[in-house]
Design an enzyme around this catalytic site. Structure first.
Site, PDB file in Angstrom:
ATOM      1  NE  ARG A   1      -1.528  -2.263   2.788  1.00 56.13           N
ATOM      2  CZ  ARG A   1      -1.667  -3.530   2.410  1.00 56.13           C
ATOM      3  NH1 ARG A   1      -2.757  -3.918   1.840  1.00 56.13           N
ATOM      4  NH2 ARG A   1      -0.713  -4.414   2.613  1.00 56.13           N
ATOM      5  CB  THR A   2       3.364   2.541   2.431  1.00 58.77           C
ATOM      6  OG1 THR A   2       2.555   2.035   3.489  1.00 58.77           O
ATOM      7  CG2 THR A   2       3.929   3.874   2.817  1.00 58.77           C
TER       8      THR A   2
ATOM      9  CE  LYS B   1      26.780  -5.303  -5.775  1.00 62.01           C
ATOM     10  NZ  LYS B   1      26.934  -4.418  -6.941  1.00 62.01           N
TER      11      LYS B   1
ATOM     12  NE  ARG C   1       6.984   0.707   5.092  1.00 60.59           N
ATOM     13  CZ  ARG C   1       5.774   0.171   5.053  1.00 60.59           C
ATOM     14  NH1 ARG C   1       5.610  -1.102   4.723  1.00 60.59           N
ATOM     15  NH2 ARG C   1       4.708   0.892   5.331  1.00 60.59           N
TER      16      ARG C   1
ATOM     17  CG  HIS D   1       3.197   3.876   8.682  1.00 59.73           C
ATOM     18  ND1 HIS D   1       3.363   4.727   7.612  1.00 59.73           N
ATOM     19  CD2 HIS D   1       2.759   2.705   8.144  1.00 59.73           C
ATOM     20  CE1 HIS D   1       3.047   4.099   6.493  1.00 59.73           C
ATOM     21  NE2 HIS D   1       2.678   2.863   6.782  1.00 59.73           N
TER      22      HIS D   1
HETATM   23  N1   CP Z   1      -0.366  -0.015   5.863  1.00 66.07           N
HETATM   24  C1   CP Z   1       0.855  -0.306   5.373  1.00 66.07           C
HETATM   25  O1   CP Z   1       1.868   0.289   5.750  1.00 66.07           O
HETATM   26  O2   CP Z   1       0.863  -1.294   4.430  1.00 66.07           O
HETATM   27  P1   CP Z   1       2.151  -1.752   3.599  1.00 66.07           P
HETATM   28  O3   CP Z   1       3.087  -2.417   4.582  1.00 66.07           O
HETATM   29  O4   CP Z   1       1.638  -2.702   2.544  1.00 66.07           O
HETATM   30  O5   CP Z   1       2.776  -0.533   3.013  1.00 66.07           O
END
Ligand code: CP
Length: 309
Positions: A59-60, A87, A109, A137
Site C-alpha cells: 500500500r504505502t 554489498k 521505509r 508511520h
Molecule cells: N499499511 C501499510 O503500511 O501497508 P504496507 O506495509 O503494505 O505498506
C-alpha cells in the site's frame, strides 16, 4: 497558515494540530483531483523523488508512487533487496549517491526506529518517513484520521480503540499522537504481553476485554499481529488470539451502536478480523487506501513548497 512547521515528515509527534489541519485541507483539494477523469496536476514537474524501501510494502509504496505521479514529479524507486546495500554500503552513502543524481525528496521505509530522523539530519534533502521499524508511520496515521473525520466530522471527543499488537506497531504510536492532537480519546486493547507497560503515560486508556473496548468506542482500528517482528511468543496460539481479540460479525452486530471498523492493512483475514467484517458496510478499509493517495499528495506538495527553487 499556509506552511508546515516542519522541514521533514519524520513523525506525527513533531506536527502541530495546525499542520495536521493544513494537510487535511490540502488533501481535500487533491482528493477532488484524483476523482477527475484526468487525475493529474502539473504542480511538481520540476521535482524528483526517490522512494527508498528497505522493507516490504504494498500500500504505502504504491500510494506514494501514485501520489508523486499525480503531482507530475519524476520518480525513482529503490528496493534494498536488489541494491548495493547488500554489498555493505551504508544508508548515508546510498542516499548521498542517489542525491548526487539530483533528487529533491526521499520517501523512506526502514526497519530501524529513528532511521528517517537520522537521515533527515545528515543529508540535504526533504525526508518523508514511510514507516521506521516499530516507531512511527506518520502518513498512515494522517490517512486514518482523515478517513475517520470524513465519516464522523470533527474528531474532538470521538472515541477510538486500537486493537491488537500495540507493542510492535508504528501505526499505533502515530495514531495515538495524531488522534490526541485532534482532540479524540484513545484506548488500546490487546493481550497484556502486546501492550507496552508504560503506555498509559501517553494518556491512553488500556482495556484487555475486546467487548468492553468495542462498546466504548466510535471507531475500532484493528491491527495485524506482526509475527515478523516477534522474537518470542506473546500468546499461546493464533487461534486463542482470534478467540479473544479477533473481531467477527457476530460480535460487531451484537454491539449497542454501529461502530466504524478500520485496518491499516495488510489484513490477516480470520485472525484479527473476519472476512465478513472486513467486507461489511461498517468497514472503511478501502476508503483508507483511497485517502492515502490524497494525504500523501498533500504531504509531498507542502514539503516541496519549502524547497528553494
Ligand atoms: N499499511 C501499510 O503500511 O501497508 P504496507 O506495509 O503494505 O505498506
Amino acid at each position: 497558515m499556509n506552511n508546515l512547521s516542519v522541514e521533514h515528515l519524520t513523525g506525527i509527534k513533531d506536527l502541530t494540530k495546525e499542520d495536521i489541519e493544513l494537510i487535511f485541507k490540502t488533501a481535500d483539494s487533491f482528493k477532488e483531483v484524483i476523482n477527475r477523469p484526468i487525475k493529474k496536476v502539473p504542480s511538481l514537474r520540476d521535482i524528483t523523488i526517490a522512494n527508498l524501501f528497505f522493507e516490504n510494502s504494498t500500500r504505502t509504496r504504491l500510494s506514494f508512487e501514485l501520489a508523486e505521479k499525480r503531482l507530475s514529479a519524476d520518480v525513482v524507486n529503490f528496493s534494498a533487496s536488489s541494491s548495493s546495500v547488500k554489498k555493505g554500503e551504508t544508508l548515508i552513502d546510498t542516499v548521498n549517491n542517489i542525491l548526487a543524481m539530483k533528487v529533491d525528496m526521499v520517501v523512506m521505509r526502514h526497519p530501524n526506529p529513528g532511521a528517517a530522523k537520522f537521515l533527515s539530519e545528515r543529508v540535504k534533502t526533504k525526508v518523508i518517513n514511510a514507516g521506521d521499524g516499530t516507531h512511527e508511520h506518520p502518513t498512515q496515521a494522517l490517512l486514518d484520521a482523515y478517513s475517520m473525520r470524513e465519516k464522523l466530522g470533527d474528531l474532538t471527543g470521538k472515541k477510538v480503540v486500537i486493537v491488537g499488537d500495540i507493542l510492535h506497531s508504528r501505526v499505533a504510536l502515530s495514531n495515538i499522537y495524531c488522534l490526541q492532537k485532534l482532540g479524540a480519546e484513545v484506548m488500546v486493547c490487546g493481550p497484556t504481553t502486546l501492550i507496552p507497560k508504560h503506555i498509559g503515560e501517553l494518556g491512553v486508556l488500556v482495556e484487555h476485554n475486546l467487548r468492553k473496548a468495542l462498546e466504548w468506542c466510535d471507531v475500532a482500528n484493528m491491527l495485524r499481529i506482526q509475527l515478523e517482528r516477534q522474537d518470542l511468543k506473546y500468546f499461546p496460539s493464533l487461534r486463542e488470539y482470534t478467540m479473544l481479540f479477533g473481531l467477527d460479525k457476530e460480535m460487531l452486530d451484537s454491539l449497542s451502536k454501529e461502530i466504524i471498523v478500520m485496518h491499516p492493512g495488510p489484513i490477516n483475514r480470520g485472525v484479527e478480523i473476519s472476512s465478513d467484517v472486513a467486507d461489511s458496510k461498517q468497514s472503511i478499509i478501502l476508503q483508507q487506501v483511497e485517502n492515502g493517495v490524497a494525504i500523501r499528495m498533500a504531504v509531498i506538495y507542502l514539503l516541496a513548497s519549502k524547497i528553494g527553487r
